[in-house]
Design a protein around this motif. Structure first.
Motif, PDB file in Angstrom:
ATOM      1  N   THR A 113      -8.380 -14.688  22.598  1.00 18.15           N
ATOM      2  CA  THR A 113      -7.865 -14.128  21.430  1.00 18.15           C
ATOM      3  C   THR A 113      -8.647 -13.783  20.689  1.00 18.15           C
ATOM      4  O   THR A 113      -8.280 -12.734  19.678  1.00 18.15           O
ATOM      5  CB  THR A 113      -6.945 -15.344  20.768  1.00 18.15           C
ATOM      6  OG1 THR A 113      -6.425 -16.227  21.743  1.00 18.15           O
ATOM      7  CG2 THR A 113      -6.074 -14.893  19.634  1.00 18.15           C
TER       8      THR A 113
ATOM      9  N   SER B 230      -8.378 -18.846  25.600  1.00 16.74           N
ATOM     10  CA  SER B 230      -7.334 -19.190  24.859  1.00 16.74           C
ATOM     11  C   SER B 230      -5.659 -18.592  25.072  1.00 16.74           C
ATOM     12  O   SER B 230      -4.702 -19.350  24.916  1.00 16.74           O
ATOM     13  CB  SER B 230      -7.640 -19.111  23.248  1.00 16.74           C
ATOM     14  OG  SER B 230      -8.013 -17.844  23.156  1.00 16.74           O
TER      15      SER B 230
ATOM     16  N   SER C 183     -16.337 -23.904  21.480  1.00 20.48           N
ATOM     17  CA  SER C 183     -15.605 -22.645  20.647  1.00 20.48           C
ATOM     18  C   SER C 183     -15.245 -22.820  19.316  1.00 20.48           C
ATOM     19  O   SER C 183     -14.664 -23.991  19.070  1.00 20.48           O
ATOM     20  CB  SER C 183     -14.351 -22.145  21.689  1.00 20.48           C
ATOM     21  OG  SER C 183     -13.662 -21.299  21.008  1.00 20.48           O
TER      22      SER C 183
END
Ligand code: SER
Length: 340
Positions: A206, A82, A125
Motif C-alpha cells: 500500500t 498489505s 512494518s
C-alpha cells in the motif's frame, strides 16, 4: 555433517535481492540458502550455495533444511504485502503467520540441536500501527513502538502477531519444561517504513505509490496515484533498509533491550514525491486519483516514527535523507535502469 549457512526466505523479493548481494560482498565465504516461490535470476543464484524454489508452508522442505544445514541466522522475508493480503486475507494469514511459525520452529529445533542461538531477523512494518483517522495521525507525529497498535489490515495484524511470536520464542519458549534448553531463537524485528528501491518494483503493498510514481516516470508511462497529494508516510531507501538488517544482526544481544525496533529516514507526502520526480523527469504524467479504500489504510499508518531505541541500542542512522535519496541514489539509478 551439516553445513553452516544463512537462510533467506523470500530471497527474490525487494529486500532479498539487495540482501543476498550485500551479504556475499561482506562475507565472500558465506553459504546462503535462498528460498522463494519464484526462481531467482542467474546473477542471484550464482551468489547462493543452494536455491530452493518453494513455499515456506512446505513442511517437508523445512524438515529437509533442518537435516542438511545449521543456520546461524535466518532472514525470514517471505510475506504477502498489505494490499494483496487485504484481497486474500486467508492466504495472507497462512503465509505471514503460519509461514513465520514454521520458520521459528525450524530455528528453535536448530538451537536445541546445536546448542547455539539462532538469530532470526524479521521485517515487520509500520502496518503494525493503526491510527483511527488522518487528523489523529497528523497530531500523533513520531509514533513510538508501544503506541497505536490497533492494526487494521490483515498484513498489519499478521506482522504484529509475529512480533509477539518472536518475543515468545526469544524469552518464553516452552517455559514450563523442567529442562530449559541451552540455546534459543534470538529474534530481532524491524518495523520498516515504506521502502523505495531503484532496482525492483514493489508488488502488493500500500506504500507502493511512491516507488510506482518514480518507476513509471522513468519508464515514460503515465501514473494514477491512488492516494491524495497530502498522504504522508515514512519512507526509506532499500540500501538503508538492508544496512539496518545487517547492523541489527551484528549487534551483540547484550546491547538489545527490545525485540522490535522502529527505524526512520524521512517522512514525506505524495506531493513531495511528485515534486522531486517532476524535477528529474519534467515529462512525467502523474494524476492524483485517490482510491478512498486504499487511502484509508495509508491514513491509519503513522506519518513518522520514533526510532530512538534503534539509534541508541544499535547505532541506527540512515545514510539517505529525502534529498540525498533522490539526488544521489534513486534518480541516477532509475535513469540507468530505464535507459533505452
Ligand atoms: N510496504 C508495505 C506495504 O505497503 C508495508 O510494510 O504493504
Amino acid at each position: 555433517m551439516s553445513t553452516r549457512a544463512v537462510l533467506i526466505t523470500g530471497a527474490n523479493g525487494e529486500i532479498g535481492h539487495g540482501l543476498v548481494s550485500r551479504l556475499t560482498e561482506k562475507h565472500p565465504d558465506i553459504h546462503i540458502v535462498a528460498i522463494d516461490v519464484h526462481p531467482l535470476s542467474k546473477a542471484l543464484q550464482d551468489q547462493c550455495h543452494e536455491v530452493i524454489v518453494g513455499d515456506v508452508l512446505d513442511s517437508t522442505m523445512i524438515d529437509r533444511l533442518a537435516a542438511f544445514y545449521d543456520f546461524s541466522s535466518i532472514y525470514h522475508l517471505a510475506a504477502i504485502l498489505s494490499t494483496k493480503a487485504e484481497r486474500e486475507p486467508v492466504l495472507g494469514h497462512r503465509v505471514n503467520v503460519d509461514g513465520t511459525l514454521g520458520l521459528l520452529e525450524l530455528a528453535a529445533r536448530q538451537a536445541r540441536a546445536t546448542g547455539e542461538n539462532v538469530k532470526f531477523l524479521f521485517p515487520s512494518s509500520i502496518a503494525a500501527y493503526g491510527l483511527p483517522d488522518v487528523a489523529t495521525k497528523m497530531r500523533a507525529g513520531k509514533v513510538k513502538e508501544n503506541e497505536w497498535l490497533d492494526a487494521r489490515t490483515m498484513y498489519g495484524i499478521n506482522k504484529k502477531y509475529c512480533e509477539d511470536l518472536g518475543r515468545y520464542y526469544n524469552w518464553y519458549y516452552r517455559q514450563i519444561d523442567p529442562q530449559p534448553t541451552a540455546a534459543h531463537v534470538d529474534f530481532r524485528a524491524i518495523r520498516f517504513p515504506g521502502l523505495i528501491s531503484a532496482i525492483t518494483m514493489p508488488t502488493g503493498g500500500t506504500s507502493d505509490y511512491g516507488p510506482e510514481m518514480m518507476h513509471n516516470a522513468a519508464a515514460g508511462k503515465p501514473y494514477d496515484c491512488f492516494v491524495p497529494e497530502s498522504a504522508t508516510l515514512p519512507f526509506m531507501t532499500m540500501p538503508d533498509a538492508i544496512n539496518a538488517l545487517l547492523q541489527l544482526e551484528e549487534t551483540p544481544a547484550k546491547n538489545l533491550t527490545q525485540v522490535v525496533y522502529n527505524i526512520g529516514a524521512f517522512s514525506v507526502s505524495a506531493r513531495d514525491f511528485y515534486d522531486v520526480i517532476k524535477e528529474a523527469f519534467p515529462e512525467a504524467v502523474v494524476n492524483f486519483k485517490p482510491d478512498v479504500l486504499r487511502q484509508k489504510i495509508v491514513d491509519s499508518w503513522p506519518a513518522n516514527v520514533d526510532d530512538s531505541w534503534a539509534r541508541k541500542e544499535w547505532g541506527w542512522q540512515p545514510e539517505y535523507d529525502f534529498v540525498r535519496a533522490f539526488r544521489e541514489y534513486l534518480i541516477p539509478a532509475v535513469k540507468e535502469r530505464y535507459r533505452t
